[in-house]
Design a protein around this motif. Structure first.
Motif, short mmCIF file in Angstrom:
data_model
loop_
_atom_site.label_atom_id
_atom_site.label_comp_id
_atom_site.label_asym_id
_atom_site.label_seq_id
_atom_site.Cartn_x
_atom_site.Cartn_y
_atom_site.Cartn_z
N ALA A 17 0.85 -1.20 0.00
CA ALA A 17 0.00 0.00 0.00
C ALA A 17 0.88 1.25 0.00
O ALA A 17 2.07 1.20 0.32
CB ALA A 17 -0.91 -0.01 1.21
N SER A 18 0.25 2.35 -0.36
CA SER A 18 0.97 3.62 -0.33
C SER A 18 0.99 4.17 1.09
O SER A 18 0.17 3.78 1.94
CB SER A 18 0.32 4.63 -1.27
OG SER A 18 -1.00 4.91 -0.83
N GLY A 62 13.37 4.62 -1.58
CA GLY A 62 12.16 4.88 -2.32
C GLY A 62 11.24 5.93 -1.72
O GLY A 62 10.10 6.10 -2.16
N PHE A 63 11.71 6.62 -0.70
CA PHE A 63 10.90 7.65 -0.06
C PHE A 63 11.05 9.01 -0.76
O PHE A 63 12.09 9.30 -1.34
CB PHE A 63 11.30 7.82 1.41
CG PHE A 63 10.80 6.72 2.29
CD1 PHE A 63 11.58 5.60 2.54
CD2 PHE A 63 9.55 6.81 2.90
CE1 PHE A 63 11.13 4.58 3.35
CE2 PHE A 63 9.09 5.79 3.72
CZ PHE A 63 9.88 4.68 3.94
N GLU A 64 10.01 9.81 -0.65
CA GLU A 64 10.05 11.17 -1.12
C GLU A 64 9.26 12.05 -0.15
O GLU A 64 8.45 11.54 0.64
CB GLU A 64 9.47 11.32 -2.53
CG GLU A 64 8.00 11.03 -2.63
CD GLU A 64 7.45 11.23 -4.03
OE1 GLU A 64 8.21 11.14 -5.02
OE2 GLU A 64 6.23 11.50 -4.15
N LEU A 76 5.99 12.93 4.26
CA LEU A 76 6.82 11.85 3.70
C LEU A 76 5.91 10.84 3.00
O LEU A 76 4.87 10.46 3.55
CB LEU A 76 7.60 11.16 4.83
CG LEU A 76 8.55 10.04 4.44
CD1 LEU A 76 9.78 10.61 3.73
CD2 LEU A 76 8.98 9.26 5.68
N ARG A 77 6.33 10.39 1.84
CA ARG A 77 5.50 9.45 1.07
C ARG A 77 6.34 8.31 0.51
O ARG A 77 7.55 8.44 0.28
CB ARG A 77 4.81 10.17 -0.09
CG ARG A 77 3.91 11.33 0.33
CD ARG A 77 3.02 11.75 -0.81
NE ARG A 77 3.78 12.31 -1.92
CZ ARG A 77 3.71 13.58 -2.28
NH1 ARG A 77 2.98 14.43 -1.60
NH2 ARG A 77 4.39 14.02 -3.33
N LYS A 78 5.63 7.21 0.30
CA LYS A 78 6.22 6.08 -0.41
C LYS A 78 5.09 5.38 -1.16
O LYS A 78 4.05 5.10 -0.55
CB LYS A 78 6.92 5.12 0.54
CG LYS A 78 7.68 4.01 -0.19
CD LYS A 78 8.58 3.23 0.75
CE LYS A 78 9.40 2.21 -0.05
NZ LYS A 78 10.35 1.44 0.80
N PRO A 79 5.25 5.12 -2.43
CA PRO A 79 4.15 4.57 -3.23
C PRO A 79 3.79 3.13 -2.86
O PRO A 79 2.63 2.74 -2.96
CB PRO A 79 4.65 4.66 -4.68
CG PRO A 79 6.11 4.87 -4.59
CD PRO A 79 6.42 5.46 -3.27
N ALA A 110 3.74 0.41 11.36
CA ALA A 110 3.64 -1.04 11.32
C ALA A 110 3.16 -1.46 9.94
O ALA A 110 2.34 -0.77 9.33
CB ALA A 110 2.67 -1.55 12.38
N VAL A 111 3.69 -2.56 9.43
CA VAL A 111 3.34 -3.04 8.09
C VAL A 111 2.75 -4.44 8.21
O VAL A 111 3.43 -5.36 8.70
CB VAL A 111 4.56 -3.05 7.16
CG1 VAL A 111 4.18 -3.54 5.77
CG2 VAL A 111 5.17 -1.65 7.08
#
Lengths: 113, 114
Positions: A17-18, A62-64, A76-79, A110-111
């Motif tokens: 997930a994003s 892979g973060f932006e 902060l985002r990650k696709p 948490a993932v």
């Protein structure tokens, strides 16, 4: 007074997930902004930083993050999140003439598999 | 470079004992920071040095805490006497000391005072 707010104490996302982690700051001029990640039992590692120029900053893993002056935000985002991204994330700013960083309280990610 | 090196990684001590935490910053960095991290307070800056000189120690909790930086490659944080509430993870970080440079962190010392 300068401050950093991370509104979300804890976030859970599913793998793939994003992700968006929020960071708001209070400072009268353009701050220097940072995102750090802390994996369990480890020190803090820099993900990315913003000083000037392009408001969309690319980092490691892979973060932006996007600096929005009008919203005083640096989210902060990650696709697509990987299980290894589970960690504590800290936003910080360096404002003024000193060398101290002002830290948010962190967001625990948490993932789920 | 090996990064910021802290020792020991773990320390368990009895209340009232003296504790010394050590830090070797990255070579060439002229700013050094000591942080304390707890669940309750998060990440707190205790003190920072620039060119081996303490610039701001307003975060040092009380007189039981002291920090020194005798040279550019070594710093200590001492707690004497230690108390259970000092239990935390203590981080050392160093940087080039400019506004647009980041701090590099050591792996921390986990202190437990029983």
């Amino acid at each position: 007074a300068q401050s950093v707010t991370q509104p979300d104490i804890h976030i859970t996302v599913s793998e793939g997930a994003s992700l968006e982690l929020r960071c708001n700051y209070s400072y009268g001029a353009t701050p220097y902004l940072f995102w750090y990640v802390q994996s369990p039992g480890q020190g803090l590692q820099l993900l990315l930083k913003y000083f000037s120029g392009d408001t969309l900053v690319q980092g490691i893993k892979g973060f932006e993050a996007e600096f929005k002056r009008s919203q005083s935000s640096f989210n902060l985002r990650k696709p697509s999140v990987h299980w290894s991204d589970a960690a504590e994330y800290f936003c910080a700013l360096n404002a003024g003439n000193n060398r101290k960083l002002i830290w948010g309280l962190g967001t625990s990610l948490a993932v789920n598999p | 470079d090996a990064g910021v090196i802290q020792s020991p990684r773990h320390e368990v001590t009895e209340m009232g004992q003296e504790v010394t935490l050590r830090c070797k910053p990255i070579s060439g960095h002229n700013s050094l920071f000591w942080y304390r991290q707890t669940m309750m307070r998060g990440l707190e800056l205790l003190i920072y040095f620039n060119n081996n000189v303490p610039i701001d120690d307003s975060g040092m909790p009380e007189d039981r805490f002291s920090a020194k930086m005798p040279n550019a490659s070594f710093s200590t944080l001492k707690i004497q006497p230690s108390e259970p509430r000092d239990s935390a993870v203590y981080f050392c970080a160093s940087s080039l000391g400019k506004m647009n440079t980041e701090a590099f962190f050591g792996q921390g010392t986990r202190l437990t005072v029983v």
